[in-house]
Scaffold this active site. Structure first.
Site, PDB file in Angstrom:
ATOM      1  N   TYR A  65       0.847  -1.190   0.000  1.00 29.48           N
ATOM      2  CA  TYR A  65       0.000   0.000   0.000  1.00 29.48           C
ATOM      3  C   TYR A  65       0.881   1.238   0.000  1.00 29.48           C
ATOM      4  CZ  TYR A  65      -4.775  -1.707   0.531  1.00 29.48           C
ATOM      5  OH  TYR A  65      -6.007  -2.250   0.300  1.00 29.48           O
ATOM      6  N   GLU A  67      -0.665   4.846  -0.409  1.00 34.19           N
ATOM      7  CA  GLU A  67      -1.468   6.051  -0.590  1.00 34.19           C
ATOM      8  C   GLU A  67      -0.620   7.298  -0.344  1.00 34.19           C
ATOM      9  OE1 GLU A  67      -2.694   3.399   0.961  1.00 34.19           O
ATOM     10  OE2 GLU A  67      -4.882   3.280   0.800  1.00 34.19           O
ATOM     11  N   ASP A 242      -8.755  14.500 -23.404  1.00 33.76           N
ATOM     12  CA  ASP A 242      -8.609  13.075 -23.129  1.00 33.76           C
ATOM     13  C   ASP A 242      -7.942  12.463 -24.355  1.00 33.76           C
ATOM     14  OD1 ASP A 242      -8.897  10.353 -22.847  1.00 33.76           O
ATOM     15  OD2 ASP A 242     -11.016  10.410 -22.287  1.00 33.76           O
ATOM     16  N   THR A 271      -4.906   7.000 -21.204  1.00 30.81           N
ATOM     17  CA  THR A 271      -4.605   5.649 -20.779  1.00 30.81           C
ATOM     18  C   THR A 271      -3.155   5.371 -21.144  1.00 30.81           C
ATOM     19  OG1 THR A 271      -5.396   4.779 -22.892  1.00 30.81           O
ATOM     20  CG2 THR A 271      -6.955   4.767 -21.054  1.00 30.81           C
ATOM     21  N   LYS A 274      -3.522   1.064 -25.247  1.00 32.72           N
ATOM     22  CA  LYS A 274      -3.932   1.547 -26.566  1.00 32.72           C
ATOM     23  C   LYS A 274      -2.691   1.858 -27.427  1.00 32.72           C
ATOM     24  CE  LYS A 274      -8.454   3.290 -25.098  1.00 32.72           C
ATOM     25  NZ  LYS A 274      -8.439   3.383 -23.617  1.00 32.72           N
ATOM     26  N   ARG A 280      -2.391  -1.642 -18.834  1.00 27.29           N
ATOM     27  CA  ARG A 280      -3.693  -1.010 -18.646  1.00 27.29           C
ATOM     28  C   ARG A 280      -3.609  -0.080 -17.438  1.00 27.29           C
ATOM     29  NH1 ARG A 280      -7.620  -3.105 -21.782  1.00 27.29           N
ATOM     30  NH2 ARG A 280      -9.214  -2.115 -20.496  1.00 27.29           N
TER      31      ARG A 280
END
Length: 474
Positions: A65, A67, A242, A271, A274, A280
């Site tokens: 983790y 954060e 975007d 992203t 693509k 991803r």
């Protein structure tokens, strides 16, 4: 196994370990590689990541983790995650020439949500907190908090409509973006299938949005982001792009100047798969005026960042900085144009008449088909595409009247302009031989022998261009 290369050794060993726990998962992984190797993948939003990118995701960062941001984590022991994130940011900013990059988003939708909330916080929350002489939202009284919430829910967004090629996160009502904002859409000129910037300007003047969103998922042309920024500045809007679909064309310097979103927008999302050919995931780019708000993506929108995916993003950004990636990006567009021209010569109707980017949009209505029927007929013939709405689509967003085709994946495999013309012939053959089943928008009829013949031709076309040739699973 000692005679195998590093990639084959790595994947065979990994699958052996997985098979020891759940053989069905190992078999599905193996079958997926086999299926991808045998199919003509023309889905514009898919690609093939390198073995290095894929291997970077299978490691111990998945157990951690982290954060927060670099050097400011809410968990101890994040020094290695800090290294990974810093390297990813270093490569991302250098690749795109951006002042700031945030590489934590888990997906493109997450990246858009981070951007939306960052803009809202900058344009709505910060001025009201200053007016209330408050510095922390937690300090507000219930009445003040209610006022702030009402202000958040009363902002306007102007984005490209779904049937014109926009994305569902650009204000489509079933999506959270359509619930966050009072949204209006801009479309395309019915005569040309391309953005009418004069009409867009008039809509912006009348609607006065807080946010104008550029970018697309099924628009086959370049977008003049300089003009869109001028429109945004004129009405006092923040301009967001975007670039999830065409980030690889920006990275590869196919889109420059007026067509480069980084140079023209206030904030840019993407992203990392693509056309960028990474894992991803998502990323956000902006200048210093929004970077503090973007850094609040976790916990504002995101959960703990995925260290193993950020590691893979770092690899993908580093790969995209190599000279050969620019050659690859140019080849994507050359192949897309060749495919579109091949289809057009054979009488297939194309939205906007062609393409300037990595995709083309076929209108299959003249064949008497819905997009869903065409998609499934092509799939049965070894050609993987996806159905997509066309402007003013009479069949809606589910059945559609279009098929979207893209060239990033096949370009990665090494196919070129000559093969694109052959693929156009196969697509035309299947569509011309397919008929709709009576009373259904989904069912179709196609001679199985023809579908089998086309599948074999597709396999023969792919044979000289093996997928992941360095990976031998035995």
């Amino acid at each position: 196994m000692s005679d195998l290369n590093a990639e084959s050794t790595a994947y065979r060993a990994a699958l052996d370990v997985v098979r020891g726990v759940e053989p069905r998962i190992a078999d599905a992984i193996t079958k997926e590689l086999a299926d991808q190797r045998e199919s003509l993948k023309l889905i514009a939003s898919e690609n093939y990541a390198s073995p290095a990118v894929l291997l970077a995701m299978g490691n111990w960062f998945s157990d951690k983790y982290a954060e927060g941001t670099i050097g400011r984590r809410f968990y101890a022991g994040c020094q290695n995650v800090d290294t990974v994130e810093a390297v990813a940011v270093e490569h991302a900013t250098a690749l795109f020439g951006a002042p700031y990059a945030y590489v934590q988003p888990h997906s493109g939708i997450d990246a858009n949500l981070v951007a939306y909330w960052a803009v809202l916080a900058d344009r709505v929350e910060a001025p009201r907190l200053k007016k209330l002489e408050k510095r922390q939202v937690n300090d507000l009284t219930d009445a003040e908090w209610a006022e702030l919430r009402a202000a958040f829910g009363n902002q306007r967004m102007l984005g490209m409509s779904l049937d014109a090629g926009g994305h569902l996160t650009h204000g489509f009502r079933p999506n959270i973006s359509g619930k966050m904002f009072d949204q209006r859409s801009y479309g395309v000129d019915p005569a040309t299938g391309q953005i009418d910037y004069a009409a867009l300007r008039e809509t912006a003047r009348e609607f006065r949005p807080l946010l104008i969103v550029g970018g697309y998922s099924a628009y086959p042309r370049k977008v003049n982001f300089r003009i869109m920024r001028e429109i945004a500045d004129e009405v006092g809007a923040t301009f967001m792009v975007d670039m999830a679909h065409f980030a690889g064309l920006v990275a590869g310097k196919v889109f420059t100047g007026d067509f480069d979103p980084i140079a023209n927008a206030h904030i840019v999302t993407t992203t990392t798969h693509k056309s960028l050919r990474g894992p991803r995931g998502g990323a956000v780019f902006c200048g210093p005026e929004l970077s503090d708000q973007v850094d609040r993506g976790c916990p504002m929108v995101l959960g703990g960042p995925l260290g193993h995916v950020m590691a893979a993003k770092a690899i993908a950004f580093a790969e995209a900085r190599r000279p050969e990636f620019a050659q690859y990006a140019q080849a994507i567009v050359a192949n897309s144009r060749a495919l579109a021209e091949g289809l057009s010569r054979r009488g297939v109707k194309l939205v906007s008449g062609g393409t300037d980017n990595h995709l083309a949009l076929l209108d299959v209505h003249p064949f008497g088909l819905t997009g869903r029927q065409a998609e499934q007929a092509l799939l049965s013939s070894g050609i993987v595409t996806n159905r997509n709405a066309v402007p003013s689509d009479p069949n809606g967003a589910w059945y559609t009247s279009g098929i979207r085709v893209g060239t990033p994946a096949l370009t990665t495999r090494g196919l070129g302009v000559a093969e694109m013309d052959q693929i156009a012939e196969l697509i035309h053959t299947v569509l011309g031989a397919t008929t709709p089943a009576a009373g259904s928008k989904a069912k179709y009829q196609l001679d199985p022998a023809l579908a089998d013949r086309v599948s074999k031709q597709a396999s023969e076309l792919l044979a000289p261009y093996p997928l992941y040739p360095e990976v031998d699973l035995g």
